[in-house]
Enzyme design. Structure first.
Site, short mmCIF file in Angstrom:
data_model
loop_
_atom_site.label_atom_id
_atom_site.label_comp_id
_atom_site.label_asym_id
_atom_site.label_seq_id
_atom_site.Cartn_x
_atom_site.Cartn_y
_atom_site.Cartn_z
N CYS A 166 48.97 47.46 42.25
CA CYS A 166 48.28 47.35 43.55
C CYS A 166 49.26 47.02 44.67
CB CYS A 166 47.20 46.26 43.48
SG CYS A 166 45.93 46.59 42.27
C1 BEZ Z 1 48.03 46.31 38.56
O1 BEZ Z 1 47.90 46.42 39.76
O2 BEZ Z 1 49.13 46.39 38.03
C2 BEZ Z 1 46.82 46.08 37.69
C3 BEZ Z 1 45.69 45.47 38.22
C4 BEZ Z 1 44.59 45.26 37.39
C5 BEZ Z 1 44.63 45.65 36.07
C6 BEZ Z 1 45.78 46.28 35.56
C7 BEZ Z 1 46.87 46.51 36.39
#
Ligand code: BEZ
Length: 226
Positions: free
Chosen positions: A47
């Site tokens: 994210c």
């Molecule tokens: C990420 O942004 O890396 C992420 C967020 C939620 C679940 C898995 C990955």
């Protein structure tokens, strides 16, 4: 109830954002193309890279007349703290607002819930990596739906907006083919007859010969289409 899809009107929800306080989605869209993109959670790796990539692409979207609105379920204070990390990572400012959705009412109504992801502390649903491109008429023109494990490609988002804007400008008499890039030839829609195509496309067009001899695969220059 089936989820929000192409052709549906964006629900006119009230949301709290980092930059603009509480907004109504229709007021925010106004008469612009708008991209609303969700993320599973603040302070997570993929994210952070996506938010940073959007920040870097924001001037390109502004040139195209496109507004941006990010969304993650955490509260606005968490977003503000997270933005410091995003800006440090991306080496540019986050100039677009990020909406909060602690009650999950927005992600539910915008069809952005990931059925496979839950907040580990509260058990609440988390958003998928959903992205809606909304037209000036407040209708959904295109949606992406990616799982948490797959970050999105912002070049593809730009390409999709260029295609949508070009097709709308040409009143849907043209469409963009597979792997199309800005400036490359476009195809003439099947709804356009040969006679209409001759009148409409001043720089001419090329029909690809195919075994069916149906003459439906016609390419033209994008400038002659608008
Ligand atoms: C990420 O942004 O890396 C992420 C967020 C939620 C679940 C898995 C990955």
């Amino acid at each position: 109830m089936p989820g929000l899809t192409i052709g549906d009107t964006l629900p006119d929800l009230e949301v709290e954002t980092t930059l603009n306080g509480v907004i109504r989605l229709h007021d925010y869209v106004g008469d612009s193309y708008t991209i609303i993109f969700s993320h599973p959670a603040d302070f997570t790796p993929v994210c952070t890279t996506e938010m940073g990539a959007m920040a870097a692409y924001a001037p390109k979207f502004a040139e195209m007349g496109v507004k941006l609105l990010g969304l993650s379920c955490d509260d606005v204070q968490s977003h503000r703290d997270w933005i410091k990390d995003i800006e440090a990572y991306a080496a540019c400012k986050v100039t677009y607002p990020i909406a909060a959705d602690p009650d999950r009412k927005v992600i539910k109504q915008l069809n952005m819930v990931d059925p496979d992801e839950k907040d580990p502390s509260s058990g609440q649903p988390l958003p998928s990596r959903a992205l809606h491109i909304i037209g000036p008429d407040k209708k959904i023109k295109l949606s992406f739906l990616y799982p948490a494990s797959t970050g999105r490609n912002m070049d593809e988002v730009v390409r999709a907006v260029e295609s949508l804007q070009l097709a709308a400008k040409a009143k849907h008499k043209i469409a963009t083919p597979a792997n199309w890039k800005s400036g490359e030839p476009v195809v003439i829609s099947s709804s356009v007859s040969a006679q209409e195509a001759q009148q409409m496309f001043s720089q001419g067009y090329h029909t690809t010969p195919l075994p069916s001899t149906k003459n439906y695969l016609r390419f033209t220059n994008p400038q002659s289409a608008t």
